[in-house]
Motif scaffolding. Structure first.
Motif, PDB file in Angstrom:
ATOM      1  N   ASN A   1      -4.883 -23.351   5.069  1.00 30.54           N
ATOM      2  CA  ASN A   1      -4.319 -22.493   6.115  1.00 30.54           C
ATOM      3  C   ASN A   1      -5.194 -21.270   6.372  1.00 30.54           C
ATOM      4  O   ASN A   1      -5.358 -20.842   7.518  1.00 30.54           O
ATOM      5  CB  ASN A   1      -2.896 -22.057   5.745  1.00 30.54           C
ATOM      6  CG  ASN A   1      -1.927 -23.226   5.731  1.00 30.54           C
ATOM      7  OD1 ASN A   1      -2.157 -24.226   6.417  1.00 30.54           O
ATOM      8  ND2 ASN A   1      -0.854 -23.127   4.960  1.00 30.54           N
ATOM      9  N   MET A   2      -5.749 -20.717   5.286  1.00 25.63           N
ATOM     10  CA  MET A   2      -6.619 -19.548   5.417  1.00 25.63           C
ATOM     11  C   MET A   2      -7.847 -19.886   6.270  1.00 25.63           C
ATOM     12  O   MET A   2      -8.224 -19.126   7.164  1.00 25.63           O
ATOM     13  CB  MET A   2      -7.041 -19.081   4.016  1.00 25.63           C
ATOM     14  CG  MET A   2      -8.114 -18.009   3.981  1.00 25.63           C
ATOM     15  SD  MET A   2      -9.798 -18.683   3.897  1.00 25.63           S
ATOM     16  CE  MET A   2      -9.834 -19.314   2.234  1.00 25.63           C
TER      17      MET A   2
ATOM     18  N   THR B   1      -7.425 -17.141  -2.565  1.00 25.14           N
ATOM     19  CA  THR B   1      -7.902 -17.556  -1.241  1.00 25.14           C
ATOM     20  C   THR B   1      -8.690 -16.428  -0.571  1.00 25.14           C
ATOM     21  O   THR B   1      -9.683 -16.681   0.121  1.00 25.14           O
ATOM     22  CB  THR B   1      -6.752 -18.003  -0.315  1.00 25.14           C
ATOM     23  OG1 THR B   1      -5.796 -16.953  -0.211  1.00 25.14           O
ATOM     24  CG2 THR B   1      -6.067 -19.252  -0.826  1.00 25.14           C
ATOM     25  N   GLU B   2      -8.282 -15.194  -0.815  1.00 26.25           N
ATOM     26  CA  GLU B   2      -8.998 -14.042  -0.251  1.00 26.25           C
ATOM     27  C   GLU B   2     -10.405 -13.917  -0.848  1.00 26.25           C
ATOM     28  O   GLU B   2     -11.350 -13.549  -0.148  1.00 26.25           O
ATOM     29  CB  GLU B   2      -8.204 -12.751  -0.504  1.00 26.25           C
ATOM     30  CG  GLU B   2      -7.017 -12.565   0.424  1.00 26.25           C
ATOM     31  CD  GLU B   2      -7.435 -12.301   1.866  1.00 26.25           C
ATOM     32  OE1 GLU B   2      -8.108 -11.293   2.114  1.00 26.25           O
ATOM     33  OE2 GLU B   2      -7.105 -13.119   2.742  1.00 26.25           O
TER      34      GLU B   2
ATOM     35  N   LEU C   1      -8.170 -22.390   8.445  1.00 27.53           N
ATOM     36  CA  LEU C   1      -7.776 -22.724   9.818  1.00 27.53           C
ATOM     37  C   LEU C   1      -7.481 -21.459  10.626  1.00 27.53           C
ATOM     38  O   LEU C   1      -7.780 -21.387  11.817  1.00 27.53           O
ATOM     39  CB  LEU C   1      -6.557 -23.666   9.818  1.00 27.53           C
ATOM     40  CG  LEU C   1      -6.850 -25.085   9.307  1.00 27.53           C
ATOM     41  CD1 LEU C   1      -5.567 -25.887   9.148  1.00 27.53           C
ATOM     42  CD2 LEU C   1      -7.823 -25.818  10.230  1.00 27.53           C
ATOM     43  N   SER C   2      -6.919 -20.451   9.967  1.00 26.20           N
ATOM     44  CA  SER C   2      -6.687 -19.156  10.630  1.00 26.20           C
ATOM     45  C   SER C   2      -8.019 -18.480  10.938  1.00 26.20           C
ATOM     46  O   SER C   2      -8.216 -17.907  12.017  1.00 26.20           O
ATOM     47  CB  SER C   2      -5.847 -18.231   9.737  1.00 26.20           C
ATOM     48  OG  SER C   2      -4.571 -18.774   9.524  1.00 26.20           O
ATOM     49  N   ALA C   3      -8.943 -18.554   9.966  1.00 25.42           N
ATOM     50  CA  ALA C   3     -10.272 -17.952  10.152  1.00 25.42           C
ATOM     51  C   ALA C   3     -11.041 -18.652  11.270  1.00 25.42           C
ATOM     52  O   ALA C   3     -11.803 -18.011  12.009  1.00 25.42           O
ATOM     53  CB  ALA C   3     -11.054 -18.030   8.846  1.00 25.42           C
ATOM     54  N   GLU C   4     -10.822 -19.959  11.405  1.00 27.04           N
ATOM     55  CA  GLU C   4     -11.492 -20.728  12.460  1.00 27.04           C
ATOM     56  C   GLU C   4     -11.154 -20.134  13.831  1.00 27.04           C
ATOM     57  O   GLU C   4     -12.040 -19.926  14.673  1.00 27.04           O
ATOM     58  CB  GLU C   4     -11.044 -22.190  12.397  1.00 27.04           C
ATOM     59  CG  GLU C   4     -11.664 -23.069  13.473  1.00 27.04           C
ATOM     60  CD  GLU C   4     -11.241 -24.521  13.349  1.00 27.04           C
ATOM     61  OE1 GLU C   4     -12.115 -25.396  13.472  1.00 27.04           O
ATOM     62  OE2 GLU C   4     -10.038 -24.783  13.138  1.00 27.04           O
ATOM     63  N   LYS C   5      -9.875 -19.838  14.037  1.00 28.41           N
ATOM     64  CA  LYS C   5      -9.442 -19.266  15.318  1.00 28.41           C
ATOM     65  C   LYS C   5      -9.924 -17.823  15.455  1.00 28.41           C
ATOM     66  O   LYS C   5     -10.403 -17.403  16.503  1.00 28.41           O
ATOM     67  CB  LYS C   5      -7.910 -19.311  15.412  1.00 28.41           C
ATOM     68  CG  LYS C   5      -7.352 -20.722  15.526  1.00 28.41           C
ATOM     69  CD  LYS C   5      -5.841 -20.705  15.475  1.00 28.41           C
ATOM     70  CE  LYS C   5      -5.295 -22.131  15.430  1.00 28.41           C
ATOM     71  NZ  LYS C   5      -3.842 -22.148  15.151  1.00 28.41           N
ATOM     72  N   LYS C   6      -9.781 -17.058  14.382  1.00 26.84           N
ATOM     73  CA  LYS C   6     -10.109 -15.632  14.417  1.00 26.84           C
ATOM     74  C   LYS C   6     -11.598 -15.367  14.612  1.00 26.84           C
ATOM     75  O   LYS C   6     -12.000 -14.471  15.366  1.00 26.84           O
ATOM     76  CB  LYS C   6      -9.628 -14.972  13.118  1.00 26.84           C
ATOM     77  CG  LYS C   6      -9.722 -13.450  13.124  1.00 26.84           C
ATOM     78  CD  LYS C   6      -9.089 -12.867  11.874  1.00 26.84           C
ATOM     79  CE  LYS C   6      -9.181 -11.352  11.861  1.00 26.84           C
ATOM     80  NZ  LYS C   6      -8.583 -10.782  10.619  1.00 26.84           N
ATOM     81  N   TYR C   7     -12.450 -16.149  13.926  1.00 30.36           N
ATOM     82  CA  TYR C   7     -13.891 -15.888  13.952  1.00 30.36           C
ATOM     83  C   TYR C   7     -14.688 -16.910  14.765  1.00 30.36           C
ATOM     84  O   TYR C   7     -15.914 -16.878  14.767  1.00 30.36           O
ATOM     85  CB  TYR C   7     -14.433 -15.845  12.518  1.00 30.36           C
ATOM     86  CG  TYR C   7     -13.727 -14.840  11.632  1.00 30.36           C
ATOM     87  CD1 TYR C   7     -13.844 -13.467  11.873  1.00 30.36           C
ATOM     88  CD2 TYR C   7     -12.939 -15.257  10.561  1.00 30.36           C
ATOM     89  CE1 TYR C   7     -13.192 -12.547  11.070  1.00 30.36           C
ATOM     90  CE2 TYR C   7     -12.279 -14.339   9.753  1.00 30.36           C
ATOM     91  CZ  TYR C   7     -12.411 -12.990  10.012  1.00 30.36           C
ATOM     92  OH  TYR C   7     -11.758 -12.074   9.221  1.00 30.36           O
TER      93      TYR C   7
ATOM     94  N   TYR D   1      -2.672 -16.144  -2.937  1.00 29.31           N
ATOM     95  CA  TYR D   1      -3.197 -15.273  -1.881  1.00 29.31           C
ATOM     96  C   TYR D   1      -4.487 -14.588  -2.348  1.00 29.31           C
ATOM     97  O   TYR D   1      -5.483 -14.542  -1.621  1.00 29.31           O
ATOM     98  CB  TYR D   1      -2.152 -14.225  -1.496  1.00 29.31           C
ATOM     99  CG  TYR D   1      -2.637 -13.222  -0.473  1.00 29.31           C
ATOM    100  CD1 TYR D   1      -2.754 -13.575   0.872  1.00 29.31           C
ATOM    101  CD2 TYR D   1      -3.003 -11.925  -0.853  1.00 29.31           C
ATOM    102  CE1 TYR D   1      -3.210 -12.661   1.818  1.00 29.31           C
ATOM    103  CE2 TYR D   1      -3.461 -11.014   0.077  1.00 29.31           C
ATOM    104  CZ  TYR D   1      -3.555 -11.380   1.408  1.00 29.31           C
ATOM    105  OH  TYR D   1      -4.017 -10.473   2.341  1.00 29.31           O
TER     106      TYR D   1
END
Length: 340
Positions: free
Chosen positions: A286-287, A253-254, A289-295, A250
């Protein structure tokens, strides 16, 4: 000779995998890799043993690639090879073989930067869901490299951020070693992280200027943390392995995400493509792919076979070079360190 299709033989020998691929234009017909298990005994790659193993593997690997592709060496239009960066002894095996074969067949020699291969692997037919559009940010994450590259064309690349010491892959592997896990430990941290709590333990993020990275302090922090905890409880690692791995993953990745966000803000480019061995890590995938949706980014993640060292990625760069007639001279040699 077939003028409709371009057949490229590609050779990759930068570290401890001997790889050969055959491409017909941007389509991979064969992608063969011979791995070297001997390094596991030493807890890391031994350069001298790696170069010897390459000498043993290179002819059978190339032969197998040609057979798998269903073509003969006489049908080849060019030979691409990794010129660097990497281990000098390993690189020289691939360079020498490529030069000799190109000379005997009287076909062009195509020199390829290993890191450029990781970034352009996305342009192999079927390597990603779709190919990135220019300009995009290339994030190279591996055992030897951590870079953010601004890419405006196949051959126009600018490194805008990089590690000032160790690479992220090294941080994963050395942290795994601290936990008593066998080499290579990075994939094991990923495996165990999926069973743990990523916020169980906190590791401080290194403060590094601009878009650069640093991972040496992170490795030290993990070492001191484990030493302190095992002093109090000798079974600490055994009892908390999954949570420790999840927390390490974690944190790493951050660190990547923070810098990518900063690079997007700085450049205005929202298309991101990752490459290199650590791009196989599920936490990083996963990080992003989550950022893709969020930003509202466009994130490109390659298939697993194109993340670790492979010759297909060298072949796609070789193909683009062949089309531009950017051939290498036979006087070319390997280089342990290269720049785009």
């Amino acid at each position: 000779m077939d003028t409709q299709n371009v057949y490229i033989l590609a050779i990759e020998s930068s570290c401890d995998d001997t790889a050969a691929a055959i491409l017909k234009n941007d389509v991979v017909l064969a992608n063969v890799v011979a791995t070297q298990k001997i390094h596991e005994e030493y807890g890391g790659v031994v350069p001298e043993l790696a170069s010897r193993a390459h000498q043993q593997h290179i002819v059978p690997v190339v032969d197998q690639a040609l057979k798998k592709a269903g073509i003969t060496k006489e049908q080849l239009h060019g030979i691409a090879f990794t010129k660097g960066p990497g281990l000098m002894g390993s690189l020289l095996v691939g360079v020498s073989f490529a030069k000799s074969l190109a000379m005997s067949l009287n076909i062009p020699l195509l020199d390829v930067d290993h890191m450029q291969g990781h970034l352009l692997a996305h342009f192999i037919d079927g390597a990603s869901i779709q190919k990135p559009t220019f300009p995009f940010l290339g994030i190279t994450i591996s055992g030897g490299h951590t870079q953010i590259v601004k890419i405006t064309d196949h051959f126009e690349m600018e490194v805008i951020g990089q590690t000032i010491d160790d690479a992220i892959g090294e941080a994963f592997d050395k942290s795994a070693k601290t936990l008593g896990l066998p080499y290579p430990g990075g994939p094991l941290i990923d495996k165990y992280a999926q069973l743990g709590n990523p916020k169980a333990f906190v590791f401080s993020k290194p403060r590094v200027a601009d878009l650069n990275f640093s991972f040496s302090g992170f490795k030290t922090a993990v070492l001191y943390f484990v030493q302190k905890q095992t002093k109090e409880n000798p079974n600490f690692v055994q009892e908390n392995l999954y949570d420790i791995c999840a927390s390490i993953q974690y944190s790493l990745t951050e660190i990547i995400l923070d810098k990518v966000k900063k690079a997007v803000k700085q450049t205005g480019i929202t298309t991101i493509a990752i490459g290199g061995g650590v791009s196989a890590n599920s936490g990083i995938r996963n990080m992003l792919l989550s950022a893709e949706k969020k930003y509202n980014w466009q994130v490109h993640i390659p298939k697993f076979e194109y993340t670790t060292d492979n010759a297909a990625m060298i072949g796609i760069v070789g193909y683009f070079k062949y089309l531009k007639k950017e051939y290498a001279d036979l006087s070319i040699t390997a280089s342990a360190r290269t720049k785009f």
